[in-house]
Motif scaffolding. Structure first.
Motif, short mmCIF file in Angstrom:
data_model
loop_
_atom_site.label_atom_id
_atom_site.label_comp_id
_atom_site.label_asym_id
_atom_site.label_seq_id
_atom_site.Cartn_x
_atom_site.Cartn_y
_atom_site.Cartn_z
N PRO A 76 0.80 -1.22 0.00
CA PRO A 76 0.00 0.00 0.00
C PRO A 76 0.84 1.27 0.00
O PRO A 76 1.99 1.29 0.41
N THR A 77 0.21 2.32 -0.49
CA THR A 77 0.76 3.67 -0.38
C THR A 77 -0.28 4.50 0.37
O THR A 77 -1.46 4.14 0.40
N ALA A 78 0.16 5.60 0.96
CA ALA A 78 -0.76 6.46 1.70
C ALA A 78 -0.18 7.87 1.78
O ALA A 78 1.03 8.05 1.73
N PHE A 79 -1.05 8.85 1.89
CA PHE A 79 -0.61 10.21 2.15
C PHE A 79 0.14 10.21 3.47
O PHE A 79 -0.33 9.59 4.43
N PRO A 80 1.30 10.83 3.58
CA PRO A 80 1.98 11.76 2.69
C PRO A 80 3.14 11.15 1.88
O PRO A 80 4.15 11.81 1.65
N ASP A 81 3.01 9.91 1.43
CA ASP A 81 4.07 9.29 0.63
C ASP A 81 4.40 10.11 -0.61
O ASP A 81 3.54 10.78 -1.18
N GLU A 82 5.66 10.02 -0.99
CA GLU A 82 6.11 10.55 -2.28
C GLU A 82 6.25 9.35 -3.20
O GLU A 82 6.86 8.34 -2.83
N ILE A 83 5.71 9.47 -4.39
CA ILE A 83 5.73 8.37 -5.36
C ILE A 83 6.65 8.75 -6.52
O ILE A 83 6.62 9.87 -7.01
N GLN A 84 7.45 7.80 -6.94
CA GLN A 84 8.22 7.92 -8.18
C GLN A 84 7.61 6.92 -9.15
O GLN A 84 7.55 5.73 -8.86
N ALA A 85 7.16 7.42 -10.29
CA ALA A 85 6.58 6.56 -11.32
C ALA A 85 7.65 6.27 -12.36
O ALA A 85 8.07 7.18 -13.08
N GLY A 86 8.11 5.03 -12.41
CA GLY A 86 9.05 4.62 -13.44
C GLY A 86 8.27 4.29 -14.70
O GLY A 86 7.24 3.62 -14.64
N VAL A 87 8.74 4.78 -15.84
CA VAL A 87 8.04 4.57 -17.11
C VAL A 87 8.99 3.90 -18.10
O VAL A 87 10.13 4.31 -18.25
N ARG A 88 8.46 2.89 -18.76
CA ARG A 88 9.19 2.24 -19.84
C ARG A 88 8.20 1.85 -20.94
O ARG A 88 6.98 1.82 -20.71
N VAL A 89 8.74 1.56 -22.11
CA VAL A 89 7.92 1.13 -23.23
C VAL A 89 8.26 -0.32 -23.53
O VAL A 89 9.43 -0.68 -23.70
N ALA A 113 3.32 -0.96 -6.82
CA ALA A 113 2.35 -1.41 -7.82
C ALA A 113 3.01 -1.35 -9.19
O ALA A 113 3.89 -0.51 -9.42
N VAL A 114 2.59 -2.22 -10.06
CA VAL A 114 3.08 -2.23 -11.44
C VAL A 114 1.87 -2.31 -12.35
O VAL A 114 0.96 -3.12 -12.13
N GLY A 115 1.85 -1.46 -13.35
CA GLY A 115 0.72 -1.46 -14.28
C GLY A 115 1.17 -1.23 -15.69
O GLY A 115 2.36 -1.01 -15.98
N TYR A 116 0.21 -1.29 -16.57
CA TYR A 116 0.48 -1.03 -17.98
C TYR A 116 -0.76 -0.41 -18.60
O TYR A 116 -1.87 -0.53 -18.07
N PHE A 117 -0.56 0.25 -19.71
CA PHE A 117 -1.69 0.59 -20.56
C PHE A 117 -1.21 0.72 -21.99
O PHE A 117 -0.04 0.93 -22.26
N VAL A 118 -2.15 0.49 -22.88
CA VAL A 118 -1.89 0.58 -24.31
C VAL A 118 -2.60 1.82 -24.82
O VAL A 118 -3.81 1.97 -24.63
N HIS A 119 -1.82 2.71 -25.43
CA HIS A 119 -2.37 3.86 -26.13
C HIS A 119 -2.49 3.50 -27.60
O HIS A 119 -1.54 2.95 -28.17
#
Length: 145
Positions: A76-89, A113-119
């Motif tokens: 889990p994450t919660a306020f006041p956490d700082e999040i770094q979103a790593g992005v790759r293709v 958490a790890v996620g994906y999406f297709v544009h």
């Protein structure tokens, strides 16, 4: 794709976007609600595209529409956490791109958490698929791992 998303580490990503949690992101259980993660994915990818000059959200003839998405939660994450979103293709097609995003809490090395999406990139007016242009393709290729 469900069940095949594996936990990643910071070193698995080429670029990062900082995201601050907000008080309102916490739900009644005291952690960030799952729907917020999808907003973070969208924000991280689109900010990266806009600030690198490959997506013009106001005047560009091409826009990206989400065709598929998924997420696996590890911690889990919660306020006041700082999040770094790593992005790759993971893949660049003729008119589509699969982005993969790892969300890292504070200074942790493993993704919360790890996620994906297709544009699918389409013409702004007709909403018909359009080929990813050379400038965008070059940038996207630089994000492959």
């Amino acid at each position: 794709m469900t069940g095949t998303i594996e936990r990643t580490k910071r070193s698995d990503y080429r670029r990062f976007q900082a995201i601050s949690t907000r008080w309102m992101d916490n739900d009644v259980y005291g952690h960030v609600n799952n729907v917020v993660y999808y907003s973070w994915f969208d924000t991280a990818v689109n900010r990266l595209l806009v600030v690198n000059g490959v997506l013009d959200i106001h005047e560009g003839k091409t826009i990206g529409l989400v065709a598929e998405t998924g997420c696996r939660y590890f911690s889990p994450t919660a306020f006041p956490d700082e999040i770094q979103a790593g992005v790759r293709v993971a893949h660049v097609g003729t008119s589509s791109v699969r982005y993969e995003i790892g969300l890292f809490r504070n200074n942790e090395d493993e993704a919360a958490a790890v996620g994906y999406f297709v544009h699918v990139y389409v013409d702004r007016d007709t909403k018909r698929p359009i080929s990813v242009d050379d400038k965008m393709r070059g940038f996207l290729e630089s994000l492959k791992t």
